[in-house]
Design an enzyme around this catalytic site. Structure first.
Site, PDB file in Angstrom:
ATOM      1  CG  ASP A   1      -2.097  -0.927   1.112  1.00 43.54           C
ATOM      2  OD1 ASP A   1      -2.904  -0.741   0.189  1.00 43.54           O
ATOM      3  OD2 ASP A   1      -2.192  -1.872   1.929  1.00 43.54           O
TER       4      ASP A   1
ATOM      5  NE  ARG B   1      -1.372   1.780   3.969  1.00 40.47           N
ATOM      6  CZ  ARG B   1      -1.923   2.862   3.423  1.00 40.47           C
ATOM      7  NH1 ARG B   1      -3.217   3.041   3.467  1.00 40.47           N
ATOM      8  NH2 ARG B   1      -1.168   3.786   2.843  1.00 40.47           N
TER       9      ARG B   1
ATOM     10  NE  ARG C   1      -8.967   1.889   7.359  1.00 43.17           N
ATOM     11  CZ  ARG C   1      -8.215   1.711   6.275  1.00 43.17           C
ATOM     12  NH1 ARG C   1      -7.103   2.390   6.113  1.00 43.17           N
ATOM     13  NH2 ARG C   1      -8.591   0.847   5.355  1.00 43.17           N
TER      14      ARG C   1
ATOM     15  CG  HIS D   1      -9.054   7.178   4.545  1.00 41.31           C
ATOM     16  ND1 HIS D   1      -8.312   6.345   3.740  1.00 41.31           N
ATOM     17  CD2 HIS D   1      -8.526   7.074   5.793  1.00 41.31           C
ATOM     18  CE1 HIS D   1      -7.375   5.751   4.480  1.00 41.31           C
ATOM     19  NE2 HIS D   1      -7.485   6.172   5.720  1.00 41.31           N
TER      20      HIS D   1
ATOM     21  CB  CYS E   1      -5.536   7.648  -1.919  1.00 43.25           C
ATOM     22  SG  CYS E   1      -7.231   7.700  -1.471  1.00 43.25           S
TER      23      CYS E   1
END
Ligand code: ARG
Length: 298
Positions: free
Chosen positions: A88, A118, A168, A198, A293
């Site tokens: 990612d 991550r 998140r 998000h 992103c």
């Protein structure tokens, strides 16, 4: 008190806040190791519930076109090299948040990633920032979830932050930022729909008065706040929002890099004098991310 969760409690408007500079650089990350190894959000699962398959050479072409679009728009592009085991890493919006400060310069706040897979990405951002001389900031130990500019969306040209609270990022992160910057106004949005996990999947600032906005992603208080902060907001139709139309990026107040094929959003942008720059990001959308992103603006 710099945190505001309701319009009635937010006495100011963007025009009254200290001016900041728009970043003219983006940090991208090479997608050479991009993959969907585990399902981290609803977009990443196929009909059978298993991780969707990525076409890595298509992803490379799409990412290259994004980098080219930034460069030809006069935006400087830095690139983190791909790292084995970090599928990612290309989503550079998440491991940090660049906060421009009044009077010039800014700080890079390191994230606390929700998914263990991550977490090592954060060190890649820290190393980049150290090498380039950025001011690094860290959250206090009690903050366990903070996904950078995925949930912390900077208002163009003003010392104002739009802050998502949801799967998140937790409220404690925004409290820590508020404690560090009593002059910063922080608007809090409870994310209300797991498809918009998000804040940056539902809010893309364009200029001081305009943004792309997905109403379904917000509760009533949040929607009221967002509409007040962006009086000329363009509301994105749900079907285009689910194709990540609101995960666009406007680096200069005029050009809008946006997922291709979102015709009504594009038309609305043109009508307001913006220039859409349509790009295909379909391989990354399988992982739950598009243009916004894939970059950290700093
Ligand atoms: N697969 C990544 C995740 O779920 C995608 C991140 C997309 N980034 C974003 N800012 N919305 O963490």
């Amino acid at each position: 008190m710099p945190l505001h969760a309701r319009l009635a409690d937010w006495p100011r408007r963007p025009g009254q806040l200290p001016a900041t500079q728009r970043p003219a650089r983006v940090l991208l990350a090479d997608p050479g190791r991009f993959d969907i190894a585990e399902v981290q959000n609803v977009h990443m699962a196929g009909a059978d519930g298993r991780p969707r398959r990525v076409d890595r050479s298509a992803a490379r072409r799409q990412w290259q076109a994004l980098a080219d679009a930034y460069r030809s728009g006069g935006v400087a592009v830095d690139v983190l090299p791909a790292v084995p085991g970090l599928p990612d890493l290309c989503f550079t919006a998440n491991p940090s948040l660049y906060l421009p400060l009044p009077g010039g310069g800014g700080e890079l706040w390191l994230a606390r990633m929700t998914h263990p897979s991550r977490r090592p990405e954060v060190e890649q951002h820290a190393a980049y920032a150290r090498a380039r001389g950025y001011v690094l900031r860290e959250m206090p130990a009690r903050v366990t979830r903070f996904e950078g500019s995925g949930d912390g969306v900077v208002h163009p040209g003003r010392f104002l932050l739009h802050a998502g609270i949801g799967a998140r990022t937790e409220r404690a992160a925004w409290e820590a930022l508020a404690a560090a910057h009593p002059e910063l106004d922080i608007l809090l949005y409870a994310l209300a729909d797991e498809r918009f996990y998000h804040l940056d999947t539902a809010l893309a600032p364009l200029d001081e008065r305009s943004a792309l906005l997905v109403p379904q992603a917000f509760d009533r208080d949040g929607l009221e706040l967002a509409r007040a902060a962006f009086p000329d907001a363009i509301e994105v139709p749900l079907d285009e929002a689910l194709r990540f139309a609101a995960n666009a990026h406007c680096p200069d107040g005029r050009h809008v890099l946006i997922q291709r094929g979102c015709a009504r959003t594009e038309a609305a942008l043109r009508e307001r004098g913006f220039t859409p720059v349509p790009l295909e990001t379909g391989e990354f959308i399988k992982s739950g991310g598009s243009v916004f992103c894939l970059k950290q603006a700093l």
